[in-house]
Design a protein around this motif. Sequence first.
Motif, mmCIF file in Angstrom:
data_model
loop_
_atom_site.group_PDB
_atom_site.id
_atom_site.type_symbol
_atom_site.label_atom_id
_atom_site.label_comp_id
_atom_site.label_asym_id
_atom_site.label_seq_id
_atom_site.Cartn_x
_atom_site.Cartn_y
_atom_site.Cartn_z
ATOM 1 N N ASP A 267 0.880 14.641 -0.250
ATOM 2 C CA ASP A 267 0.312 14.107 0.906
ATOM 3 C C ASP A 267 -0.782 14.904 1.347
ATOM 4 O O ASP A 267 -0.701 16.040 2.101
ATOM 5 C CB ASP A 267 1.512 14.203 1.785
ATOM 6 C CG ASP A 267 2.578 13.153 1.684
ATOM 7 O OD1 ASP A 267 3.472 13.565 1.944
ATOM 8 O OD2 ASP A 267 2.082 11.998 1.239
ATOM 9 N N TRP B 206 -8.884 6.849 -4.769
ATOM 10 C CA TRP B 206 -8.172 7.951 -4.694
ATOM 11 C C TRP B 206 -8.971 9.259 -4.594
ATOM 12 O O TRP B 206 -10.227 9.182 -4.717
ATOM 13 C CB TRP B 206 -7.606 8.343 -5.999
ATOM 14 C CG TRP B 206 -6.396 7.275 -6.377
ATOM 15 C CD1 TRP B 206 -6.904 6.103 -7.124
ATOM 16 C CD2 TRP B 206 -5.218 7.494 -6.318
ATOM 17 N NE1 TRP B 206 -5.571 5.322 -7.181
ATOM 18 C CE2 TRP B 206 -4.764 6.092 -6.877
ATOM 19 C CE3 TRP B 206 -4.130 8.139 -5.820
ATOM 20 C CZ2 TRP B 206 -3.107 5.859 -6.761
ATOM 21 C CZ3 TRP B 206 -2.913 7.998 -5.740
ATOM 22 C CH2 TRP B 206 -2.300 6.798 -6.285
ATOM 23 N N SER C 272 -6.667 14.528 -5.629
ATOM 24 C CA SER C 272 -5.645 13.716 -6.322
ATOM 25 C C SER C 272 -5.740 13.099 -7.644
ATOM 26 O O SER C 272 -4.818 13.029 -8.309
ATOM 27 C CB SER C 272 -5.175 12.594 -5.328
ATOM 28 O OG SER C 272 -4.512 13.192 -4.192
ATOM 29 N N HIS D 225 0.962 4.518 -2.697
ATOM 30 C CA HIS D 225 1.236 6.068 -2.036
ATOM 31 C C HIS D 225 2.190 6.811 -2.797
ATOM 32 O O HIS D 225 2.127 7.829 -3.327
ATOM 33 C CB HIS D 225 1.139 6.044 -0.543
ATOM 34 C CG HIS D 225 1.092 7.364 -0.323
ATOM 35 N ND1 HIS D 225 0.255 8.145 0.320
ATOM 36 C CD2 HIS D 225 2.162 8.090 0.090
ATOM 37 C CE1 HIS D 225 0.490 9.228 0.631
ATOM 38 N NE2 HIS D 225 1.812 9.177 0.708
ATOM 39 N N ILE E 223 -6.038 7.142 -1.041
ATOM 40 C CA ILE E 223 -4.667 6.952 -0.810
ATOM 41 C C ILE E 223 -3.655 7.940 -0.667
ATOM 42 O O ILE E 223 -2.703 7.283 0.181
ATOM 43 C CB ILE E 223 -4.396 5.910 -2.429
ATOM 44 C CG1 ILE E 223 -5.000 4.772 -2.652
ATOM 45 C CG2 ILE E 223 -2.675 5.802 -2.546
ATOM 46 C CD1 ILE E 223 -5.123 4.276 -4.048
ATOM 47 N N MET E 224 -3.789 9.016 -0.901
ATOM 48 C CA MET E 224 -2.910 9.976 -0.621
ATOM 49 C C MET E 224 -3.087 10.617 0.656
ATOM 50 O O MET E 224 -2.438 11.107 1.368
ATOM 51 C CB MET E 224 -2.718 11.042 -1.598
ATOM 52 C CG MET E 224 -2.491 10.695 -3.144
ATOM 53 S SD MET E 224 -0.784 9.694 -3.048
ATOM 54 C CE MET E 224 0.225 10.916 -2.423
ATOM 55 N N PRO F 266 -2.959 5.354 2.884
ATOM 56 C CA PRO F 266 -3.174 4.368 1.971
ATOM 57 C C PRO F 266 -3.579 2.986 2.434
ATOM 58 O O PRO F 266 -3.636 2.163 1.593
ATOM 59 C CB PRO F 266 -1.702 4.562 1.511
ATOM 60 C CG PRO F 266 -0.766 4.748 2.719
ATOM 61 C CD PRO F 266 -1.841 5.783 3.383
ATOM 62 N N ASP G 168 0.908 -1.262 0.132
ATOM 63 C CA ASP G 168 -0.079 0.007 -0.011
ATOM 64 C C ASP G 168 0.990 1.159 0.147
ATOM 65 O O ASP G 168 0.617 2.356 -0.703
ATOM 66 C CB ASP G 168 -0.845 -0.052 1.002
ATOM 67 C CG ASP G 168 -2.141 -1.108 1.076
ATOM 68 O OD1 ASP G 168 -2.408 -1.304 -0.020
ATOM 69 O OD2 ASP G 168 -2.826 -1.403 1.992
ATOM 70 N N SER G 169 1.876 1.360 0.554
ATOM 71 C CA SER G 169 2.986 2.360 0.687
ATOM 72 C C SER G 169 3.356 2.654 -0.805
ATOM 73 O O SER G 169 3.737 3.602 -0.974
ATOM 74 C CB SER G 169 4.089 2.071 1.781
ATOM 75 O OG SER G 169 4.914 1.167 1.430
#
Length: 248
Positions: free
Chosen positions: A186, A220, A224, A176, A210-211, A214, A172-173
């Motif tokens: 962010d 999203w 974003s 992001h 997600i931003m 996440p 997940d990161s």
Amino acid sequence: MNLNIFGRRRLSLVLIAIITMAVAACSCTVPPPGTGGTTTTSSTTTSSTTTTSTTLPEPTTWEFSLRVGMPAELVTKYGGVDAARAKVQQQLTYANSRFAGFTKPITWQLNEFFVFTGGALDQLNTPVSSDYQLLYSENTAFDDGGWKPQSRTVVIRWTPAMGGVFGAYGADSLVHELGHARGAIDMYGLIINGVNNPINGQPYTPEAGIMTYPYGVATWDSYSTRIITASADTVYTDDRVVRSSIPP
């Protein structure tokens, strides 16, 4: 007077003949300025000009290549080069499934896989031969994860206690951080509690996405989404879409 008329007619016929000969001698077609998706070819004869235009199909996705690096100890841990590369590909498949909802789907492709020694951050000065670079690390002593804009690099660093680089947090990161590579910011950095708001004392929480956070999130936020869509297929190292949208 009749001779004068005859003379003018003769002169007109001579001029027409000269113009016709000039056109026949230089029968060329200047193609219009290219639009990036059109190829124009011309075939010409002395009597006529034929232009055939072929419009290339627009790409159905925005595709970006990745130069992927992993330290030698992680390659060994995850079963060797082929097995480690396969794990990266599996994680990118997951990331690609998350990059939907834009004007075109976004696809991240593993272009090159290499093994390095030392820290991931030591690789930031290495020339990037692909669109972006993706580095993995589980070492907290001298590595930190995140988006490194000046080198077009994403570093994924998670300790074994947190599932390692190929755990749920790592996957997940990655989504992001790749969002940053497409210009997104962010969103969690915009969270304001009422106490610290000097304007009107009101709190503000960005839209979920997600931003913003996440982990376990598949969508999203609308802001974003618009940023990434506006970025299209441009490869860059900063947040120019956001910056250019804000007044000086």
